[in-house]
Enzyme design. Structure first.
Site, PDB file in Angstrom:
ATOM      1  N   HIS A 119      39.929  33.178  44.805  1.00 14.81           N
ATOM      2  CA  HIS A 119      39.201  34.462  44.803  1.00 14.81           C
ATOM      3  C   HIS A 119      37.939  34.336  43.987  1.00 14.81           C
ATOM      4  O   HIS A 119      37.897  34.807  42.851  1.00 14.81           O
ATOM      5  CB  HIS A 119      40.085  35.565  44.230  1.00 14.81           C
ATOM      6  N   PHE A 120      36.934  33.918  44.364  1.00 18.17           N
ATOM      7  CA  PHE A 120      36.601  33.108  45.527  1.00 18.17           C
ATOM      8  C   PHE A 120      36.087  31.798  44.996  1.00 18.17           C
ATOM      9  O   PHE A 120      35.302  31.818  44.044  1.00 18.17           O
ATOM     10  CB  PHE A 120      35.558  33.811  46.397  1.00 18.17           C
TER      11      PHE A 120
END
Length: 164
Positions: free
Chosen positions: A68-69
């Site tokens: 993420h991410f």
């Protein structure tokens, strides 16, 4: 006020009385969460029955950043809400006193959650939790998460305390 090890002095109880700072050991006595899901590093300005400020230091080493991410790490909103809940859990236990240790604080609802700015590695998030109401074992809270004084998220929520 807190003593040298970050624990509140003995006998510091009652609504309206500042407890000072709770270190990670005291937080882990109060709530059952552990790595990788313990999302409060320190609690400051705790006033039993009223409010607390939880501190979460956001590090690139957080497990959530693997997905993420990977190229644009953003601390997930649900983790910010969970940090709010854990700070409130510490407030509940510190308000109720030693007999509340070992009890679980369960989320019942989350309302009006808003995310204003992304939280990224290197940020220190301060979660300001305020107790709104208490009826029996149901507690209602409002919270704001801030980074460098700017609100990054806010929510209202309810929780219930139960024996584990």
């Amino acid at each position: 006020m807190a003593d040298h090890d970050g624990k509140a002095p003995e006998g510091a109880t009652g609504a309206g009385e500042t407890r000072g700072t709770l270190d990670i050991a005291r937080i882990m006595e109060a709530i059952p969460h552990r790595f990788p899901f313990l999302l409060v590093d320190r609690v400051v300005d705790l006033i039993p029955g009223e409010s607390a400020v939880g501190i979460k230091n956001i590090s690139i080493n957080e497990h959530v950043f693997q997905g993420h991410f990977p190229r644009h790490p953003v601390f997930p909103g649900v983790m910010i809400i969970e940090s709010m809940a854990q700070t409130a859990g510490v407030l509940v236990v510190e308000t109720l006193g030693p007999e509340a240790r070992g009890k679980l604080v369960y989320f019942m609802s989350v309302d009006s959650a808003k995310f204003r700015k992304p939280v990224i590695p290197g940020d220190q998030m301060r979660v300001h939790v305020k107790q709104e109401r208490r009826r029996g074992n149901v507690w209602k809270f409002s919270a704001e998460a801030k980074v460098d004084g700017a609100v990054v998220a806010e929510a209202s929520y309810a929780a219930m305390i139960l024996d584990s």
